[in-house]
Design a protein around this motif. Structure first.
Motif, short mmCIF file in Angstrom:
data_model
loop_
_atom_site.label_atom_id
_atom_site.label_comp_id
_atom_site.label_asym_id
_atom_site.label_seq_id
_atom_site.Cartn_x
_atom_site.Cartn_y
_atom_site.Cartn_z
N GLN A 70 39.56 35.00 63.57
CA GLN A 70 40.02 35.99 62.60
C GLN A 70 41.11 36.86 63.22
OE1 GLN A 70 38.52 35.96 59.58
NE2 GLN A 70 40.03 37.40 58.86
N SER A 71 42.19 37.02 62.53
CA SER A 71 43.27 37.84 63.07
C SER A 71 43.01 39.32 62.79
CB SER A 71 44.58 37.44 62.42
OG SER A 71 45.56 38.40 62.72
N ILE A 72 43.15 40.12 63.84
CA ILE A 72 42.95 41.56 63.67
C ILE A 72 44.11 42.14 62.88
CG2 ILE A 72 42.77 43.73 64.94
CD1 ILE A 72 41.46 42.10 67.18
N GLU B 81 45.70 41.07 60.41
CA GLU B 81 45.92 40.46 59.10
C GLU B 81 46.58 41.47 58.15
OE1 GLU B 81 43.04 38.90 55.59
OE2 GLU B 81 42.54 38.38 57.64
N TYR C 290 47.76 43.57 54.92
CA TYR C 290 46.99 44.08 53.80
C TYR C 290 47.21 43.24 52.56
CZ TYR C 290 45.71 46.94 49.86
OH TYR C 290 45.18 47.38 48.70
N ARG C 291 46.10 42.88 51.94
CA ARG C 291 46.20 42.14 50.67
C ARG C 291 45.57 43.00 49.61
NH1 ARG C 291 43.16 36.75 52.34
NH2 ARG C 291 41.55 38.29 52.02
N PRO D 236 43.36 43.91 46.81
CA PRO D 236 42.25 43.16 46.23
C PRO D 236 42.41 42.96 44.73
CG PRO D 236 41.61 45.40 46.74
CD PRO D 236 42.99 45.24 47.24
N MET D 237 41.99 41.84 44.30
CA MET D 237 42.03 41.52 42.88
C MET D 237 40.65 41.84 42.29
SD MET D 237 45.08 40.54 42.84
CE MET D 237 45.29 39.92 41.19
N ILE D 238 40.56 41.68 40.98
CA ILE D 238 39.26 41.85 40.33
C ILE D 238 38.29 40.86 40.97
CG2 ILE D 238 38.02 41.55 38.14
CD1 ILE D 238 39.82 43.98 38.19
N ALA D 239 37.08 41.31 41.21
CA ALA D 239 36.10 40.46 41.88
C ALA D 239 36.01 39.10 41.22
CB ALA D 239 34.75 41.15 41.83
N ARG E 271 34.21 36.50 42.49
CA ARG E 271 32.93 35.83 42.68
C ARG E 271 31.87 36.49 41.81
NH1 ARG E 271 32.46 35.67 49.10
NH2 ARG E 271 30.68 34.32 48.70
N ARG F 149 28.54 38.10 40.64
CA ARG F 149 27.62 39.00 41.34
C ARG F 149 26.30 38.28 41.60
NH1 ARG F 149 24.06 43.66 40.34
NH2 ARG F 149 23.69 42.89 38.25
N GLN G 43 22.94 36.07 53.27
CA GLN G 43 23.23 36.88 54.46
C GLN G 43 22.41 36.40 55.66
OE1 GLN G 43 20.70 39.57 55.13
NE2 GLN G 43 21.70 40.26 56.99
N ARG H 50 23.73 33.00 56.83
CA ARG H 50 25.01 33.12 57.51
C ARG H 50 24.85 33.62 58.94
NH1 ARG H 50 30.10 33.58 55.03
NH2 ARG H 50 30.77 34.37 57.04
N PHE I 87 21.25 49.13 57.22
CA PHE I 87 22.04 48.87 56.01
C PHE I 87 21.13 48.75 54.79
CE2 PHE I 87 24.16 46.14 52.96
CZ PHE I 87 25.44 46.64 52.95
#
Lengths: 798, 312
Positions: free
Chosen positions: A257-259, A261, A263-264, A266-269, A271, A273, A283, A286, A349
């Motif tokens: 993963q690139s630190i 990266e 900024y993108r 964000p689009m409407i979610a 995925r 829910r 979780q 993973r 969390f």
């Protein structure tokens, strides 16, 4: 510039503090295990077998060798202190060497403590070492064990420096140490072997001649060189870890993963829910997928290896490693359950958001549990038919359950990985001591699993809320003790529940029937103990001697037989003599067939006279049940079998008919059995023993028909249960003698056998359970009847 | 209007340390309430009691009408909470942790979360472990506010963050209060509290020393400086609630609350006062006056300065 010695000393102090919990855990394990073994030996009243015990001696130091690198490198990585160390003006050599030195001292100290414990127990006779295990305590065995610990320590450090995740390091360690150890052992054995001397050195010496001292020195030097090479390797890997920039040993840049990266927005979610369960399960999968896959694969490979070894009967150096790898896989799967959430207190969390502990628990446990169930089912499928490993599957859920408890309990996740085996053994030792007595109930140990699973479910909320305080530990300790006690309580509960009620009416009847026993000559009848008994058959292998070695001539033997017939308490003719007479290879002297038949006739006549004599004595309460069985029932079975199947051994039919006629009549046989059975029962009763001053006390066993049934060391419930079942057994046997004996294999016969089996208290009688009241069957009565009928007809026809 | 947070006579002790000592407080909806106090004053203990992580030794506490002892889970589900070291699954990307957390809240969570990420300039596809400390704090705040909670509790949220991030953080607090939500903010960063808080409570050694609307507090608290003609002369205290006094040569300085308008009449020409002036106290002045253990306080001030429970 700071003093290098004081820097090194400071680093050692810091590492010693870090590794101390592991050493304390191992030390506590050594103390507790040895105490349990000591207590177990005291209860059993005999030295314990060392098979399992020796594993504790070997396990603890190696657990420290395995865990210290993970704590000092992986643990420091997780807590961030390894990165902090890199910011200090300390040479990497000091850091790496301090870690190795402290770990080596910890391993040596644990070896010394464990060895001292075993030495004390062996010296005090609590543990008896045998065979291969005894060899382990010799110079060569100890050298091998120390060599393995050294390898393990160096390879553990190498893996810990190579992989940032302690679990990944542990997974990499298993194949690495297996390959290196097997390579080293096989090379050593080959260099010391005859083949090497013959094929490589060209020496033509004897196969049995041991390797020379020079060769031993060479091999020892090679082993030390390997250890040094591994030490240098781990040092080099330590240098890489401590001096290179972070990420240099991670995944290639293309896939990491690139630190930076960009900024993108964000689009409407996009995925959907997820449901809470799905999200939590995702979780957990993973964060645990790679160790999960690794441990499951390791377990499957270990199972296949065990199956292959069992199937091919090829026990080799891999055998213990395969078993160990399987248990490590099961414990590791358990240790994975809460590991990912315990790291850096990530579980907060869930706690911070009030997420249901129930959902969290289920989703933590589900995937590791599924993997463990796959292993368990595979173990059942692969190993259930293999006698040696049939019940191996029981250990897998237990190891898993212990692992998952410790993964929640341990404040430091890495410590949890290595605490799990110790916790598992702490649970296993009292259970194994208990189930050594209650072998038929060993499967109930699996009850530990639901209790330990319940423990983590019950405590999950406190854990999520970070309340790992005294209350948390007290709960964990209490439920762990409950988990260990539950199988014991269930077993004892079952024993109590299945204890028959006291049958006072029958006891009164039996007491009345044996009222005359007090007038017999002695409390325990030993009159026949010196005479021969037990069975014999044609062609059976007898002792190492021949008749010629025992007797001067045939005439001498025949004279002794006649003398014995005149004095039935005499024992000139022993059971060995009888066996030799019926052994075609040991019969001795040159004899004509007629002389041979006459000798056999005389022998059986003596046996039948002795049988009759013992039966008559039994009616007078002067022969006990053991005498009756050994010196009347079993020899009678042999005689009936010989006369029925091989009458030609005794000459003509007339001789056979004479012998058949000498067999005790039905009524004498029945009465002698009843008298012996009831008098034995009466002598077994505590009031009789007290009245006759039969020794009692802590180590005084109680025997029935010469077989240990119980003693006063047993729990009261076991003594009572044994007495009640014995009552039932005697009642049923007496009833059968009055109303007709059962055919072998029928329900009545099995019932009587089962009652006899149940009359045995734990620890006693596992080898004798099925062999009581031999000949007390309708089969024997029918064989006898048939024999009499056949030879009466022969006589009548003549 | 019912209070969002209530504490009645709440006390909590850890061993020999009295973490909370008979604390009373009620916080109404729609305000930013700042809890000020030095390290170890009891702020985190109070928040942990309010969120159900800790049980008080005595007294009662409710949050959103839930009892904090019995209803900790419900409270944490309904509120947004950011601890001083928020726990995050740092192997997830910002996107993933939002998708994951959305499972526990309503349908609108995902969109609000992504809007917040955009507002905070967080790259959504980056793993959290690769983010800066400020970015992680923003992710934590986004996760705590994306379900639009009635109450947001922040325990030292800006410690260690750079001024830009702090500013963004604090502005979002004001925005939330404007929407009628309540924010309980624990901090010892007085300047940032002064910028956003509607009400302040100052804690000291487990006691809630002072609770007032920030504006009123600042208006009612003055710094009085008197310059005298002789360094050894004595002088009467100004009227009102004198929090502290200090002397520097010929100059006396008091921090006084609720001083009457005609306070100067206390000092006549014969009093030896050459110069007398009064100025507004900053929140920092008040905080130091309340919490500084080395400050000189007029006799019996401790007994009289303790505020009554503030009821709205």
């Amino acid at each position: 510039m700071s003093n290098p010695i004081s820097v090194f000393r400071s680093l050692c102090w810091k590492d010693a503090k870090a590794v101390m919990p592991l050493v304390i855990m191992a030390g506590a394990g050594i103390v507790v295990f040895n105490l349990l073994v000591f207590v177990g030996s005291l209860v059993a009243g005999s030295p314990l077998r060392a098979d399992g015990y020796i594993m504790i001696w070997v396990l603890m130091p190696n657990l420290v060798a395995l865990g210290a690198p993970a704590l000092l490198v992986g643990g420091e990585e997780e807590s961030g202190t390894l990165a902090w160390l890199r910011t200090l003006p300390v040479r990497w050599q000091n850091i790496v060497d301090a870690k190795f030195a402290v770990s080596a001292v910890a391993v040596i100290a644990t070896w010394l403590a464990a060895s001292l414990a075993i030495a004390l127990l062996v010296a005090s006779g609590v543990v008896r070492l045998r065979g291969d295990y005894l060899e382990l305590t010799m110079v060569l065995g100890i050298s091998k064990l120390l060599f393995f610990s050294g390898l393990l320590l160096a390879v553990s450090f190498a893996c810990a420096y190579t992989f940032r995740s302690p679990i990944t390091a542990l997974l990499a360690l298993v194949p690495s140490i297996t390959i290196i150890y097997l390579f080293a052992m096989n090379l050593g054995e080959y260099l010391l072997s005859y083949q090497f001397r013959r094929d490589i050195l060209g020496r033509l010496e004897s196969y049995s001649e041991p390797a020379s001292t020079a060769m031993w020195i060479f091999v020892t030097g090679l082993a030390i060189s390997l250890l040094v090479a591994l030490w240098v390797t781990q040092r080099w890997l330590g240098k890489r870890r401590l001096t290179r920039p972070a990420g240099a040993m991670s995944l290639p840049a293309s896939i990491s993963q690139s630190i930076q990266e960009p900024y993108r927005p964000p689009m409407i979610a996009s995925r959907e829910r997820p449901s809470p369960i799905r999200a939590l399960h995702w979780q957990q999968l993973r964060q645990a997928r790679w160790p999960l896959a690794g441990l499951t694969t390791m377990g499957v490979i270990a199972l296949l290896m065990i199956r292959w070894e069992e199937a091919t009967n090829s026990i080799n150096a891999l055998t213990p490693l395969a078993g160990l790898a399987l248990l490590v896989a099961a414990v590791g799967l358990g240790a994975l359950v809460f590991y990912g959430d315990n790291l850096n207190h990530r579980r907060a969390f869930f706690g911070d958001r009030g997420i249901s502990p129930n959902q969290v628990w289920w989703t933590r446990i589900l995937s590791p549990l599924a993997a463990m169930l796959v292993l368990t089912m595979l173990a059942v499928v692969l190993l259930y038919d293999e006698r040696g490993s049939r019940y191996l599957w029981v250990f897998l859920p237990i190891a898993f359950a212990c692992g998952q408890v410790v993964s929640m309990w341990a404040s430091r996740p890495v410590l949890g990985l290595f605490g799990a085996p110790v916790f598992g053994m702490l649970c296993a030792v009292p259970l194994s001591l208990f189930f050594d007595a209650y072998q038929d109930y060993a499967w109930t140990a699996i009850l530990l699993v639901p209790v330990l699973l319940f423990a983590t479910w019950w405590i999950c909320r406190r854990w999520l809320e970070g309340k790992v305080d005294t209350g948390f530990h007290v709960r964990m300790i209490a439920i762990s003790i409950a988990a260990v006690l539950l199988p014991m309580v269930c077993v004892l509960g079952h024993r109590i529940a299945t204890t028959p009620a006291l049958n006072n009416n029958w006891r009164a009847k039996a007491m009345a029937a044996t009222a005359g026993i007090g007038n017999s000559k002695s409390t325990t009848v030993y009159s026949f103990r010196h005479t021969s008994g037990y069975g014999f058959q044609w062609g059976q292998e007898s002792g190492v001697f021949d008749l010629e070695q025992n007797y001067d001539s045939l005439a001498d033997l025949q004279k002794k037989i006649r003398d014995d017939m005149d004095d039935l308490y005499s024992s000139s003719i022993t059971n060995d003599d009888i066996a030799m007479i019926f052994d075609p290879n040991k019969a001795g002297w040159e004899m004509s067939p007629a002389e041979h038949a006459e000798l056999r006739y005389m022998t059986v006549e003596l046996v039948l006279q002795r049988i009759q004599h013992v039966r008559e004595a039994a009616i007078q309460y002067e022969a006990d049940l053991d005498d009756l069985q050994a010196r009347a029932e079993i020899p009678e079975l042999s005689v009936v079998a010989l006369l029925s199947n091989q009458p030609e051994l005794f000459g003509d039919d007339e001789s056979v008919a004479e012998l058949v006629d000498m067999i005790s009549p039905v009524e004498l046989r029945r009465e002698s059995r009843i008298a012996a059975l009831l008098s034995e029962w009466r002598r077994y009763q505590p009031d009789y023993r007290r009245a006759m001053k039969v020794p009692t006390g802590f180590f005084a066993p109680r025997t029935f028909a010469g077989i240990l049934l119980s003693d006063s060391r047993m729990l009261g419930v076991e003594g009572r249960r044994s007495d009640r079942y014995l009552d039932e057994f005697v009642r049923v046997a007496w009833n059968q003698l009055d109303n007709g004996l059962p055919m072998s294999g029928t329900a009545e016969f099995k019932h009587r056998t089962e009652l006899w089996k149940q009359a045995h208290a734990p620890y006693y009688g596992y080898w004798w359970r099925a062999s009581t009241l031999q000949g007390w069957t309708k089969n024997h009565e029918m064989d006898l009847q048939e024999l009499r009928k056949r030879h009466t007809q022969v006589t009548t026809a003549d | 209007m019912s209070s969002v947070i209530t504490l009645h006579n709440v006390s909590k002790r850890f061993g020999r340390t009295q973490a909370l000592d008979d604390v009373n407080l009620e916080i109404p909806p729609g305000i930013v309430f700042a809890l000020l106090g030095e390290n170890g004053a009891g702020k985190t203990t109070m928040i942990r009691i309010l969120t159900g992580f800790q049980t008080p030794d005595s007294g009662t506490a409710t949050v959103l009408r839930h009892d904090c002892v019995k209803g900790g889970m419900e409270i944490r589900r309904e509120i947004g909470y950011v601890s001083d070291a928020p726990a995050l699954y740092d192997w997830m990307t910002a996107d993933e942790i939002g998708w994951f957390t959305s499972a526990f809240y309503d349908e609108a969570f995902s969109n609000r979360y992504l809007e917040l990420l955009a507002a905070f300039d967080i790259p959504s596809g980056t793993r959290i472990k690769s983010m800066s400390k400020g970015q992680r704090a923003k992710v934590a705040l986004a996760l705590a506010t994306a379900h639009d909670p009635q109450l947001l509790i922040l325990d030292e949220p800006t410690s260690g963050l750079d001024p830009m991030v702090r500013r963004q953080f604090l502005e979002s607090m004001v925005d939330r209060a404007a929407l009628g939500r309540t924010v309980l903010l624990s901090s010892h960063q007085i300047s940032e509290v002064e910028r956003v808080a509607d009400w302040v409570g100052i804690m000291h050694q487990g006691q809630l020393k002072l609770v007032q609307p920030l504006d009123a507090l600042k208006q009612s608290t003055r710094i009085v400086t008197a310059t005298m003609d002789d360094a050894s002369a004595t002088i009467a205290l100004p009227p009102g609630n004198v929090l502290t006094e200090s002397r520097n040569g010929r100059q006396m300085r008091w921090i006084v609350q609720d001083m009457p308008d005609n306070w100067q009449t206390t000092y006549s020409c014969e009093s030896g006062v050459e110069d007398l002036k009064s100025e507004s106290a900053t929140l920092e002045d008040i905080f130091v006056a309340v919490c500084d253990r080395r400050a000189t306080r007029p006799v019996d001030h401790e007994e009289t300065s303790r505020p009554e429970p503030q009821l709205f």
